[in-house]
Design an enzyme around this catalytic site. Structure first.
Site, PDB file in Angstrom:
ATOM      1  N   ASP A   1      44.465 -23.735  -1.585  1.00  0.00           N
ATOM      2  CA  ASP A   1      44.335 -22.280  -1.780  1.00  0.00           C
ATOM      3  C   ASP A   1      42.982 -21.779  -1.297  1.00  0.00           C
ATOM      4  O   ASP A   1      42.784 -20.571  -1.157  1.00  0.00           O
ATOM      5  CB  ASP A   1      44.469 -21.941  -3.270  1.00  0.00           C
ATOM      6  CG  ASP A   1      45.861 -22.224  -3.812  1.00  0.00           C
ATOM      7  OD1 ASP A   1      46.840 -21.945  -3.100  1.00  0.00           O
ATOM      8  OD2 ASP A   1      45.949 -22.730  -4.955  1.00  0.00           O
TER       9      ASP A   1
ATOM     10  N   GLU B   1      57.623 -22.403   5.459  1.00  0.00           N
ATOM     11  CA  GLU B   1      58.411 -23.017   4.378  1.00  0.00           C
ATOM     12  C   GLU B   1      59.607 -22.134   4.083  1.00  0.00           C
ATOM     13  O   GLU B   1      59.455 -20.973   3.682  1.00  0.00           O
ATOM     14  CB  GLU B   1      57.578 -23.205   3.098  1.00  0.00           C
ATOM     15  CG  GLU B   1      58.450 -23.909   2.056  1.00  0.00           C
ATOM     16  CD  GLU B   1      57.885 -23.955   0.644  1.00  0.00           C
ATOM     17  OE1 GLU B   1      56.663 -23.828   0.454  1.00  0.00           O
ATOM     18  OE2 GLU B   1      58.716 -24.110  -0.270  1.00  0.00           O
TER      19      GLU B   1
ATOM     20  N   ASP C   1      55.663 -18.871   2.766  1.00  0.00           N
ATOM     21  CA  ASP C   1      57.032 -19.000   2.255  1.00  0.00           C
ATOM     22  C   ASP C   1      57.915 -17.896   2.834  1.00  0.00           C
ATOM     23  O   ASP C   1      57.529 -16.728   2.800  1.00  0.00           O
ATOM     24  CB  ASP C   1      56.999 -18.893   0.725  1.00  0.00           C
ATOM     25  CG  ASP C   1      55.997 -19.868   0.133  1.00  0.00           C
ATOM     26  OD1 ASP C   1      56.281 -21.070   0.144  1.00  0.00           O
ATOM     27  OD2 ASP C   1      54.904 -19.426  -0.296  1.00  0.00           O
TER      28      ASP C   1
ATOM     29  N   GLU D   1      50.130 -22.235   5.664  1.00  0.00           N
ATOM     30  CA  GLU D   1      51.486 -22.393   5.144  1.00  0.00           C
ATOM     31  C   GLU D   1      51.901 -21.076   4.520  1.00  0.00           C
ATOM     32  O   GLU D   1      51.076 -20.374   3.924  1.00  0.00           O
ATOM     33  CB  GLU D   1      51.482 -23.492   4.066  1.00  0.00           C
ATOM     34  CG  GLU D   1      52.843 -23.768   3.438  1.00  0.00           C
ATOM     35  CD  GLU D   1      53.118 -23.083   2.113  1.00  0.00           C
ATOM     36  OE1 GLU D   1      54.157 -23.348   1.512  1.00  0.00           O
ATOM     37  OE2 GLU D   1      52.288 -22.237   1.671  1.00  0.00           O
TER      38      GLU D   1
ATOM     39  N   HIS E   1      56.539 -15.643  -1.920  1.00  0.00           N
ATOM     40  CA  HIS E   1      56.787 -16.919  -2.589  1.00  0.00           C
ATOM     41  C   HIS E   1      57.909 -16.891  -3.623  1.00  0.00           C
ATOM     42  O   HIS E   1      58.852 -17.666  -3.561  1.00  0.00           O
ATOM     43  CB  HIS E   1      55.505 -17.449  -3.248  1.00  0.00           C
ATOM     44  CG  HIS E   1      55.730 -18.755  -3.949  1.00  0.00           C
ATOM     45  ND1 HIS E   1      56.133 -18.837  -5.268  1.00  0.00           N
ATOM     46  CD2 HIS E   1      55.658 -20.024  -3.508  1.00  0.00           C
ATOM     47  CE1 HIS E   1      56.287 -20.104  -5.602  1.00  0.00           C
ATOM     48  NE2 HIS E   1      55.998 -20.854  -4.548  1.00  0.00           N
TER      49      HIS E   1
ATOM     50  N   HIS F   1      46.998 -22.653   1.977  1.00  0.00           N
ATOM     51  CA  HIS F   1      48.211 -22.504   1.173  1.00  0.00           C
ATOM     52  C   HIS F   1      48.482 -21.037   0.889  1.00  0.00           C
ATOM     53  O   HIS F   1      47.676 -20.372   0.228  1.00  0.00           O
ATOM     54  CB  HIS F   1      48.046 -23.284  -0.136  1.00  0.00           C
ATOM     55  CG  HIS F   1      49.287 -23.342  -0.948  1.00  0.00           C
ATOM     56  ND1 HIS F   1      49.331 -22.972  -2.270  1.00  0.00           N
ATOM     57  CD2 HIS F   1      50.548 -23.725  -0.618  1.00  0.00           C
ATOM     58  CE1 HIS F   1      50.562 -23.136  -2.728  1.00  0.00           C
ATOM     59  NE2 HIS F   1      51.321 -23.590  -1.751  1.00  0.00           N
ATOM     60  N   ARG F   2      49.600 -20.533   1.380  1.00  0.00           N
ATOM     61  CA  ARG F   2      49.938 -19.103   1.309  1.00  0.00           C
ATOM     62  C   ARG F   2      48.785 -18.276   1.897  1.00  0.00           C
ATOM     63  O   ARG F   2      48.508 -17.170   1.441  1.00  0.00           O
ATOM     64  CB  ARG F   2      50.242 -18.671  -0.131  1.00  0.00           C
ATOM     65  CG  ARG F   2      51.245 -19.592  -0.835  1.00  0.00           C
ATOM     66  CD  ARG F   2      51.533 -19.170  -2.255  1.00  0.00           C
ATOM     67  NE  ARG F   2      52.146 -20.282  -3.004  1.00  0.00           N
ATOM     68  CZ  ARG F   2      52.357 -20.311  -4.308  1.00  0.00           C
ATOM     69  NH1 ARG F   2      52.030 -19.260  -5.046  1.00  0.00           N
ATOM     70  NH2 ARG F   2      52.885 -21.354  -4.903  1.00  0.00           N
TER      71      ARG F   2
ATOM     72  N   LYS G   1      62.528 -20.803   1.940  1.00  0.00           N
ATOM     73  CA  LYS G   1      62.878 -20.723   0.517  1.00  0.00           C
ATOM     74  C   LYS G   1      64.197 -19.958   0.387  1.00  0.00           C
ATOM     75  O   LYS G   1      64.201 -18.749   0.171  1.00  0.00           O
ATOM     76  CB  LYS G   1      61.776 -19.979  -0.245  1.00  0.00           C
ATOM     77  CG  LYS G   1      60.519 -20.800  -0.494  1.00  0.00           C
ATOM     78  CD  LYS G   1      60.081 -20.661  -1.942  1.00  0.00           C
ATOM     79  CE  LYS G   1      58.708 -21.259  -2.210  1.00  0.00           C
ATOM     80  NZ  LYS G   1      58.742 -22.716  -2.340  1.00  0.00           N
TER      81      LYS G   1
END
Ligand code: G3P
Ligand code: MG
Length: 246
Positions: free
Chosen positions: A238, A115, A42, A40, A55, A13-14, A117
């Protein structure tokens, strides 16, 4: 035919946001070191319309800048430090462009979840610009990135780009009442839900409709095991070594 087969059980995650500054190249390297096979991140647009990986709407939390990302040019964003806030060891880490992140993923041999945004009102531009950039970066022979968004407009626009064949995931918090129709209309094969909203019956229902279910954000190995047992394919973590199941 688009397929989501091959998704790993754990997605960074990130990057590996628990141990490195989120959405930086250091974070993606760290995820790969932990064994993650996919990350992943953003993507949003700078003031001059360049896709960058960041993000929040604003710069304040995860950089030494302030104000909206969308108000800063790429040149201005590149002068910021996106690592020092996390730990002095990471000071000097830059805000990466989408190009840079995709090139690193290819280098590391890991898969990507883009992702989108968008700023309100820039949904179509964000999808078109980011995916045109990703299409230029990503070789046709390699499994394409998974494209996700909370924004239905963004997903619909993604389905009209040259990356229409890339798999798409509808991001939600609570599972919306119209999940089935929305996923169909948007050409989404996956639903990425807040893990706190998922129960065994809900996952079973989603899967019975042919959707692949992903859950964010899971840092507790016991919860991860529960979710996989329910039929969740992948969790976003994370610390992408959860359950040692990479
Ligand atoms: O893509 C999964 C997750 O990242 C969605 O929420 O706010 O962390 O981007 P957020
Ligand atoms: Mg995200």
């Amino acid at each position: 035919v688009v397929t989501l087969l091959g998704l790993p059980p754990v997605i960074g995650h990130r990057g590996a946001a628990l141990v490195a500054p989120e959405n930086t190249l250091a974070s993606f390297r760290q995820a790969a070191l932990l064994g993650a096979r996919m990350v992943e991140f953003d993507v949003r647009l700078s003031a001059d319309g360049r896709p960058v990986v960041f993000h929040d709407d604003t710069l304040d939390r995860t950089s030494n800048g302030s104000g909206p990302v969308a108000a800063a040019s790429l040149a201005e964003l590149k002068r910021l430090d996106a690592g020092g806030w996390f730990s002095p060891q990471f000071s000097g880490e830059a805000i990466p462009t989408l190009d840079e992140v995709l090139a690193l993923c290819l280098d590391l041999g890991i898969a990507a979840n883009i992702e989108l945004k968008p700023e309100r009102g820039r949904e179509v531009e964000t999808a078109e610009t980011a995916l045109a950039c990703a299409l230029r970066s990503w070789p046709p022979g390699i499994a394409p990135p998974l494209v996700s968004s909370f924004s239905r407009r963004c997903l619909a626009a993604a389905g009209r780009t040259a990356a229409a064949a890339w798999p798409r995931g509808l991001l939600v918090g609570r599972i919306p009442a119209d999940w089935h129709g929305a996923a169909n209309a948007l050409g989404c094969h996956a639903l990425h839900a807040d893990q706190r909203r998922l129960s065994a019956p809900a996952v079973a229902q989603l899967r019975a409709a042919g959707l692949t279910v992903l859950a964010y954000t899971v840092n507790d190995p016991h919860r991860a095991e529960r979710l996989w047992a329910m039929g969740v394919t992948s969790i976003f973590s994370d610390f992408p070594m959860v359950g040692q199941k990479n």
